[in-house]
Write a protein that holds these residues in place. Structure first.
Motif, PDB file in Angstrom:
ATOM      1  N   THR A 134      -2.816  -3.103  -2.893  1.00 30.30           N
ATOM      2  CA  THR A 134      -2.654  -4.389  -3.559  1.00 30.30           C
ATOM      3  C   THR A 134      -2.785  -5.437  -2.463  1.00 30.30           C
ATOM      4  O   THR A 134      -2.199  -5.273  -1.377  1.00 30.30           O
ATOM      5  CB  THR A 134      -1.280  -4.499  -4.229  1.00 30.30           C
ATOM      6  N   ILE A 144       5.974  -7.277  -7.847  1.00 26.43           N
ATOM      7  CA  ILE A 144       4.954  -6.623  -7.032  1.00 26.43           C
ATOM      8  C   ILE A 144       5.208  -5.127  -6.882  1.00 26.43           C
ATOM      9  O   ILE A 144       4.255  -4.332  -6.793  1.00 26.43           O
ATOM     10  CB  ILE A 144       4.834  -7.318  -5.657  1.00 26.43           C
ATOM     11  N   SER A 178      -5.133  -6.256  -7.576  1.00 23.59           N
ATOM     12  CA  SER A 178      -4.950  -4.817  -7.500  1.00 23.59           C
ATOM     13  C   SER A 178      -6.307  -4.182  -7.251  1.00 23.59           C
ATOM     14  O   SER A 178      -7.313  -4.563  -7.860  1.00 23.59           O
ATOM     15  CB  SER A 178      -4.361  -4.281  -8.803  1.00 23.59           C
ATOM     16  N   THR A 183       0.870  -1.175   0.000  1.00 23.27           N
ATOM     17  CA  THR A 183       0.000   0.000   0.000  1.00 23.27           C
ATOM     18  C   THR A 183       0.904   1.222   0.000  1.00 23.27           C
ATOM     19  O   THR A 183       1.875   1.283   0.758  1.00 23.27           O
ATOM     20  CB  THR A 183      -0.956  -0.015   1.209  1.00 23.27           C
ATOM     21  N   THR A 213       2.056  -2.840  -7.857  1.00 23.43           N
ATOM     22  CA  THR A 213       1.344  -2.033  -6.868  1.00 23.43           C
ATOM     23  C   THR A 213       1.060  -0.621  -7.382  1.00 23.43           C
ATOM     24  O   THR A 213       0.171   0.065  -6.867  1.00 23.43           O
ATOM     25  CB  THR A 213       2.128  -1.983  -5.539  1.00 23.43           C
ATOM     26  N   HIS A 269      -6.154  -0.244 -16.240  1.00 21.18           N
ATOM     27  CA  HIS A 269      -5.231  -1.056 -15.434  1.00 21.18           C
ATOM     28  C   HIS A 269      -4.945  -2.433 -16.010  1.00 21.18           C
ATOM     29  O   HIS A 269      -3.829  -2.960 -15.829  1.00 21.18           O
ATOM     30  CB  HIS A 269      -5.700  -1.137 -13.968  1.00 21.18           C
ATOM     31  N   SER A 303      -2.742   0.566  -8.819  1.00 22.34           N
ATOM     32  CA  SER A 303      -3.911   1.022  -8.057  1.00 22.34           C
ATOM     33  C   SER A 303      -4.178   2.509  -8.242  1.00 22.34           C
ATOM     34  O   SER A 303      -5.292   2.970  -8.031  1.00 22.34           O
ATOM     35  CB  SER A 303      -3.732   0.697  -6.573  1.00 22.34           C
TER      36      SER A 303
END
Length: 406
Positions: free
Chosen positions: A80, A171, A100, A53, A175, A352, A178
């Protein structure tokens, strides 16, 4: 049931990591929750264990005391996570999915959602169209800078990563889906960036850097990033951008030195209402400065994407007009040059999935572009302080140890 720790706004300049309640499938009363949303049932939601986050510049506006955010607000809208519980109405999302979470909260049922305008959903915020986690005047949905978070309308909102191991390897890039990567990309798309474009991106914070990387992904011939923070401008040069330091003089003059002309095809405002002036005025706050500069340097017929945040209430503004969001922009200049302006939050779901594919297929290295730095959740206050001082980093919080910071 387990405990839950989260980042909580305590007043201007202060956040702390505190114990909060574990989320349930009902919106509870609390700081910033619209009374009409209290008790709202969420059988269509899931609870995620937060994998990552991020601290956002929009969070920083609140923490600086530049909005009407109430004390006690749980922060964080860039989430995430791994699904650990699902409501009875959830059909297609499963426990164990790595996902996500778009920062826009959207119902998927209203006229705007059906038109892909998920940033202005009509059904999730009694105050006005549009909603987000952990943000002022956005309905009171609890923020995601926490160990666990509730996500409503999960079948509609969530983007599932197709391969868990691949996702965990990438990751820090994923992330960014978002918020900041789609937001920067949206700024470029609405500005009309395409193959061969010359682009001016105002702001070298994380969204500005994401916009610059997006402009390259869209085929821009030259991307010029403007800021007054030398460290952040150096970060933009790391991945091939040209830069102008707006504290050193008129941006148009510096652009002309780079291009041979003071005009670019399009511009992106990734700064927003806490903008400063240029040249010898760069130490002074001037909330209309970036918008006016964008009009000055964008060619006639060009477009200006404005993902930078502008607010209707700014208690810290220098004058009464700006406190109500009224700015002295040179609209006549933009009108005379037939500019198109595109404002508002990014509809994350519009972009996204495609941006996830670009990440997973190594077409873009967005975490490197924004200089992502992982921190334990308990170090969030230091992350906020460092970001506020102008660090050239995007801080990613690790509430549950997925990123190995614990």
């Amino acid at each position: 049931m387990t405990g839950n720790r989260a980042v909580v706004y305590q007043g201007p300049g202060e956040v702390e990591v505190a114990d909060i309640g574990y989320p349930g499938f009902e919106l509870r009363d609390g700081p910033g929750v619209n009374p009409a949303n209290v008790g709202r049932k969420v059988p269509h939601g899931v609870i995620v264990k937060v994998v990552a986050t991020n601290i956002c510049g929009s969070d920083q506006h609140m923490v600086r005391g530049r909005t009407t955010a109430p004390e006690g607000l749980v922060l964080g809208h860039e989430i995430t996570g791994e699904v650990v519980e699902k409501g009875p109405d959830v059909e297609f999302v499963e426990v164990g999915d790595l996902v996500s979470v778009p920062f826009n909260i959207a119902c998927g049922r209203c006229t705007n959602c059906k038109a892909r305008r998920t940033e202005i959903c009509l059904n999730v915020n009694p105050d006005r169209p549009g909603s987000a986690y952990g943000y002022v005047d956005m309905g009171g949905w609890v923020g995601g800078q926490a160990q666990y978070a509730l996500v409503p309308y999960a079948d509609w909102n969530l983007l599932k990563f197709p391969d868990r191991e691949q996702a965990l390897e990438k990751i820090l890039d994923l992330t960014m889906l978002s918020d900041i990567f789609p937001t920067g990309y949206h700024g470029c798309v609405t500005a009309g960036v395409g193959v061969g474009s010359s682009v001016y991106v105002a702001g070298a914070g994380p969204v500005g850097l994401a916009a610059a990387a997006s402009a390259q992904l869209l085929g821009a011939a030259v991307v010029i990033v403007g800021d007054l923070n030398g460290e952040r401008l150096a970060q933009a040069r790391e991945f091939g951008c040209e830069t102008v330091n707006v504290s050193e003089g008129d941006p148009g003059d510096q652009i002309e030195e780079l291009l041979g002309t003071p005009a670019v095809d399009c511009a992106v405002d990734a700064v927003g209402f806490e903008a400063h002036g240029t040249g010898d005025k760069s130490s002074e706050e001037a909330p209309a400065s970036v918008l006016n500069t964008a009009m000055e340097v964008t060619r006639a017929g060009g477009s200006i994407g404005i993902p930078g945040l502008y607010v209707t209430g700014d208690p810290g503004a220098a004058d009464e007009a700006a406190r109500a969001g009224s700015l002295s922009i040179r609209f006549g200049l933009g009108w005379s040059k037939s500019h198109a302006f595109f404002t508002g939050q990014c509809p994350v779901m519009k972009y996204h999935r495609e941006l996830m594919a670009a990440i997973l297929n190594d077409r873009v290295r967005i975490a490197a572009a924004v200089n992502a730095v992982a921190l334990p959740l308990e170090d969030a206050p230091e992350g906020y302080r460092s970001f506020d001082k102008g660090a050239a980093s995007k801080y990613v919080l690790d509430p549950n140890g997925y990123l190995g910071t614990g």
